[in-house]
Design an enzyme around this catalytic site. Structure first.
Site, PDB file in Angstrom:
ATOM      1  N   LYS A   1      -3.548   5.034  -3.337  1.00  0.00           N
ATOM      2  CA  LYS A   1      -2.300   4.996  -4.079  1.00  0.00           C
ATOM      3  C   LYS A   1      -2.532   4.731  -5.582  1.00  0.00           C
ATOM      4  O   LYS A   1      -3.660   4.503  -6.014  1.00  0.00           O
ATOM      5  CB  LYS A   1      -1.381   3.935  -3.470  1.00  0.00           C
ATOM      6  CG  LYS A   1      -0.958   4.252  -2.021  1.00  0.00           C
ATOM      7  CD  LYS A   1      -0.252   5.588  -1.866  1.00  0.00           C
ATOM      8  CE  LYS A   1       0.689   5.668  -0.689  1.00  0.00           C
ATOM      9  NZ  LYS A   1       0.061   5.806   0.631  1.00  0.00           N
TER      10      LYS A   1
HETATM   11  C1  LIG Z   1       1.067   5.301   1.948  1.00  0.00           C
HETATM   12  C2  LIG Z   1       2.477   5.398   2.345  1.00  0.00           C
HETATM   13  C3  LIG Z   1       3.101   4.435   3.153  1.00  0.00           C
HETATM   14  C4  LIG Z   1       2.365   3.335   3.841  1.00  0.00           C
HETATM   15  O1  LIG Z   1       1.468   2.629   3.118  1.00  0.00           O
HETATM   16  P1  LIG Z   1       0.150   1.979   3.763  1.00  0.00           P
HETATM   17  O2  LIG Z   1      -0.184   0.961   2.722  1.00  0.00           O
HETATM   18  O3  LIG Z   1      -0.889   3.052   3.857  1.00  0.00           O
HETATM   19  O4  LIG Z   1       0.504   1.375   5.059  1.00  0.00           O
HETATM   20  C5  LIG Z   1       4.455   4.556   3.398  1.00  0.00           C
HETATM   21  N1  LIG Z   1       5.173   5.582   2.922  1.00  0.00           N
HETATM   22  C6  LIG Z   1       4.612   6.553   2.175  1.00  0.00           C
HETATM   23  C7  LIG Z   1       5.473   7.660   1.649  1.00  0.00           C
HETATM   24  C8  LIG Z   1       3.242   6.505   1.881  1.00  0.00           C
HETATM   25  O5  LIG Z   1       2.687   7.484   1.180  1.00  0.00           O
END
Ligand SMILES: *Cc1c(COP(=O)(O)O)cnc(C)c1O
Length: 401
Positions: free
Chosen positions: A186
């Site tokens: 992210k």
């Molecule tokens: C990455 C993501 C999540 C969840 O995040 P994690 O930290 O990987 O559990 C939720 N919603 C979206 C749209 C994402 O891209």
């Protein structure tokens, strides 16, 4: 999108602060921690960066969504309207609180189509959950309007869009609650981490307790805390929070590099035949983690993907239409409601119903859509080269039709 590309001394320093005391838990052990409260500091940094009243940091973005839904008191019998283009975590979290995920179409902003949302509202709808996919925003004015008309909660899944804004407000801070993910790929990363943000103190207090077994955190003796309701353990460790603290201090730098690189790539694609770009409801607020583009037909798009693969140039280009994790088409586990533990039979029926509806209007968009990830470390020359490669692939695909 990935903050991991700019990882270094700052992260090491924050982690070493924690390693030097050995107190890697976020709560308690006050005399031993030498003043280190990395999770708390990260929460303060999030509030300052995004301009919201409250932030609670948790183990990951999925836990943040689950915690937010619980704090909004969404559960069995409630319907949550969400898009059919998102990451699986969005419906996983809705199911985890026992509610019904009501998937609906997206439009060419790749986020919730407000008209599709309106059509999906029933007396059981409690919440609209827009997902700000690939660095930019849903149509928040339209969705807020619908929420007001129908007295619904608004929960923003901003997991992919930390740092993006809509009309001057940070995504995640506009609805009743919002969530960020700080997983490894992210915009900023903790390794594993996430956060819930809200401007409402009661929602925040519920998050704070829910993510730590229901602890009310009223005093300094954890054993003496009360448990006003049943919670879970979605705590983040101090080591992960330390990484996030270093990263959030670099967020503005990441954003400016992303925006510059995005502009270079977009310019390099200008001459590609038939190309058009994603609708961005507020282009100034795009965090520019991806450049998303469309071609005139599914056939040309498929041929372009094939050409990029043949030339070994597909890396960084995402054709979501065939992706197992981000689009309804490949979510067979959801379409069949395949779970390890039994769902209530009524819920199971509803899950199957909503996952098997007609999504042809989303198909018509997603089958022509490719997102190119914006790397932080790419040079101008590399970005131009990428643009030329993609343009050449599109030319070839188009000429063959
Ligand atoms: C990455 C993501 C999540 C969840 O995040 P994690 O930290 O990987 O559990 C939720 N919603 C979206 C749209 C994402 O891209």
């Amino acid at each position: 999108m990935p903050g991991y590309e700019f990882f270094g001394e700052e992260e090491r320093k924050e982690v070493n602060d924690v390693l030097n005391t050995g107190i890697i838990m976020r709560y308690g052990f006050d005399p031993l921690r030498n003043g280190n409260w990395k999770a708390k500091e990260l929460e303060l940094a999030i509030r300052e960066a995004f301009g919201c009243a409250h932030a609670h940091v948790v183990a990951n973005g999925t836990a943040a969504l689950t915690t937010a839904l619980a704090a909004l008191k969404i559960g069995y019998g409630d319907e949550v309207i969400m898009p059919c283009f998102t990451f699986v975590a969005s419906f996983e979290s809705v199911l985890s609180v026992g509610a019904t995920p009501v998937l609906v179409d997206i439009d060419d902003s790749l986020t919730l189509d407000p008209e599709a949302v309106r059509k999906a509202i029933t007396p059981r709808t409690r919440c609209i959950m827009p997902v700000h996919m690939c660095g930019s925003m849903a149509d928040m004015d339209a969705l807020q309007q619908i929420c007001e008309e129908h007295d619904l909660l608004l929960l923003e899944d901003a997991c992919q869009s930390a740092g993006a804004t809509y009309k001057g407000k940070y995504l995640g801070t506009i609805g009743d609650a919002g969530t960020y993910s700080f997983d490894f790929v992210k915009t900023i990363t903790c390794g594993e981490g996430g956060a819930v943000v809200t401007n409402q103190p009661d929602i925040y207090l519920r998050c704070d307790a829910y993510a730590d077994h229901g602890h009310d955190h009223a005093g300094i003796d954890r054993g003496a805390d009360m448990h006003p309701f049943i919670g879970y353990n979605y705590r983040i460790s101090e080591l992960h929070a330390a990484v996030g603290l270093a990263q959030i201090k670099k967020l503005n730098q990441f954003l400016s590099v992303q925006r510059r690189n995005h502009a270079i790539l977009k310019e390099a694609l200008r001459e590609a035949p038939g190309i058009s770009f994603r609708t961005i409801h507020d282009s100034e607020g795009d965090s520019c983690t991806f450049l998303t583009w469309f071609l005139p037909s599914e056939e040309i798009t498929q041929a372009t993907v094939k050409e990029l693969k043949a030339k070994n140039q597909i890396a960084g280009n995402f054709y979501w239409f065939v992706n197992n994790w981000h689009y309804i088409r490949k979510w067979d586990h959801l379409k069949n409601a395949t779970t390890l533990n039994a769902l209530h039979p009524d819920l199971k029926k509803e899950v199957i119903h909503h996952a098997n509806k007609d999504f042809s209007s989303s198909d018509a968009i997603m089958s022509r859509c490719i997102s190119t990830a914006i790397s932080l470390s790419a040079t101008e020359a590399q970005l131009k080269e990428k643009g030329e490669q993609i343009t050449a692939a599109i030319r070839k695909a188009t000429a063959a039709r």
